[in-house]
Design a protein around this motif. Sequence first.
Motif, PDB file in Angstrom:
ATOM      1  N   GLU A 113       0.832  -1.208   0.000  1.00 36.82           N
ATOM      2  CA  GLU A 113       0.000   0.000   0.000  1.00 36.82           C
ATOM      3  C   GLU A 113       0.865   1.256   0.000  1.00 36.82           C
ATOM      4  O   GLU A 113       0.594   2.214  -0.724  1.00 36.82           O
ATOM      5  N   LEU A 114       1.918   1.257   0.830  1.00 34.16           N
ATOM      6  CA  LEU A 114       2.793   2.425   0.899  1.00 34.16           C
ATOM      7  C   LEU A 114       3.556   2.625  -0.407  1.00 34.16           C
ATOM      8  O   LEU A 114       3.779   3.760  -0.834  1.00 34.16           O
TER       9      LEU A 114
ATOM     10  N   GLN B 119       2.581   1.915  -3.325  1.00 35.95           N
ATOM     11  CA  GLN B 119       1.707   2.238  -4.452  1.00 35.95           C
ATOM     12  C   GLN B 119       1.019   3.594  -4.326  1.00 35.95           C
ATOM     13  O   GLN B 119       0.217   3.969  -5.172  1.00 35.95           O
ATOM     14  N   THR B 120       1.330   4.329  -3.265  1.00 39.24           N
ATOM     15  CA  THR B 120       0.688   5.630  -3.081  1.00 39.24           C
ATOM     16  C   THR B 120       1.726   6.743  -2.964  1.00 39.24           C
ATOM     17  O   THR B 120       2.826   6.521  -2.453  1.00 39.24           O
ATOM     18  N   ASP B 121       1.362   7.913  -3.466  1.00 39.45           N
ATOM     19  CA  ASP B 121       2.230   9.078  -3.329  1.00 39.45           C
ATOM     20  C   ASP B 121       1.841   9.917  -2.125  1.00 39.45           C
ATOM     21  O   ASP B 121       2.537  10.872  -1.780  1.00 39.45           O
ATOM     22  N   ASP B 122       0.733   9.567  -1.496  1.00 38.27           N
ATOM     23  CA  ASP B 122       0.244  10.349  -0.367  1.00 38.27           C
ATOM     24  C   ASP B 122      -0.273   9.423   0.731  1.00 38.27           C
ATOM     25  O   ASP B 122      -1.475   9.136   0.791  1.00 38.27           O
ATOM     26  N   PRO B 123       0.638   8.939   1.605  1.00 34.52           N
ATOM     27  CA  PRO B 123       0.206   8.045   2.685  1.00 34.52           C
ATOM     28  C   PRO B 123      -0.831   8.732   3.580  1.00 34.52           C
ATOM     29  O   PRO B 123      -0.802   9.953   3.766  1.00 34.52           O
ATOM     30  N   THR B 124      -1.730   7.945   4.119  1.00 36.60           N
ATOM     31  CA  THR B 124      -2.752   8.499   5.007  1.00 36.60           C
ATOM     32  C   THR B 124      -2.141   8.829   6.367  1.00 36.60           C
ATOM     33  O   THR B 124      -1.074   8.330   6.730  1.00 36.60           O
TER      34      THR B 124
ATOM     35  N   GLN C  37      -1.611   5.675   8.297  1.00 34.91           N
ATOM     36  CA  GLN C  37      -0.403   4.921   7.943  1.00 34.91           C
ATOM     37  C   GLN C  37       0.847   5.557   8.547  1.00 34.91           C
ATOM     38  O   GLN C  37       1.720   4.849   9.052  1.00 34.91           O
TER      39      GLN C  37
ATOM     40  N   ARG D 114       6.448  11.496   6.094  1.00 37.84           N
ATOM     41  CA  ARG D 114       5.731  11.751   4.842  1.00 37.84           C
ATOM     42  C   ARG D 114       6.720  12.023   3.707  1.00 37.84           C
ATOM     43  O   ARG D 114       6.550  11.562   2.578  1.00 37.84           O
TER      44      ARG D 114
ATOM     45  N   GLN E 210       8.406  -2.095  -3.076  1.00 39.38           N
ATOM     46  CA  GLN E 210       8.461  -2.463  -1.665  1.00 39.38           C
ATOM     47  C   GLN E 210       9.891  -2.520  -1.134  1.00 39.38           C
ATOM     48  O   GLN E 210      10.146  -2.172   0.009  1.00 39.38           O
TER      49      GLN E 210
END
Length: 203
Positions: A83-84, A86-91, A94, A167, A176
Amino acid sequence: MTGLHRWVGLPVAAVLLVCGVVGVQLANGGGEYEPLRPADPCAARTVTSQAQGIDALTERLVLLGIDGAACRLHVSREAFTLELAQTDDPTDAQIDALRGGLKSAVMRMKADGTLPPASALVDESLDSTDLNDLVKRLIRALPDSSIDAALKTDDVLTRAVDDLDLRTVLANLDDQDALEQQIEVAVTGAVKASLEARIRDLV
């Protein structure tokens, strides 16, 4: 006709060969195959490193920290890192889970006795400081007991984790593997900076 028989016979031979292989697999329990389940990130595990010194410490810290983060989010370690990556903006969840996981890893290593004393890290850290040689010699002459009384490794690591801009660290990930490497580099730098700041307080 001989050529025709040869071409007809090839598929038959292939089928017989496959049946033979399947039969051997079934005879050896192959029919009971179950897909591997991801390891439980909440289960305690032993993490070793081929590295030495601060690099080894931060490698273990990151691996255990990612486990802890996945556990907090109730997902597998593999799912969390994917998940990390594959995203440019972690929640925020996270980011908080990763920071919390890294802090929990510090406490876990302290509890199981795998956290090295600060005196084992000071010499390596001194090499990267801009302190003059006389001051470095004075610090290196200090007894380990004095260094360990003044510097607590768990405090150094916790402060390093608090200072990390996670971030930014997680930005622009490719995969990964890059995730773990990028976090390790950032944590190593933060630990060295934290150690250096506290080493200066010794003189």
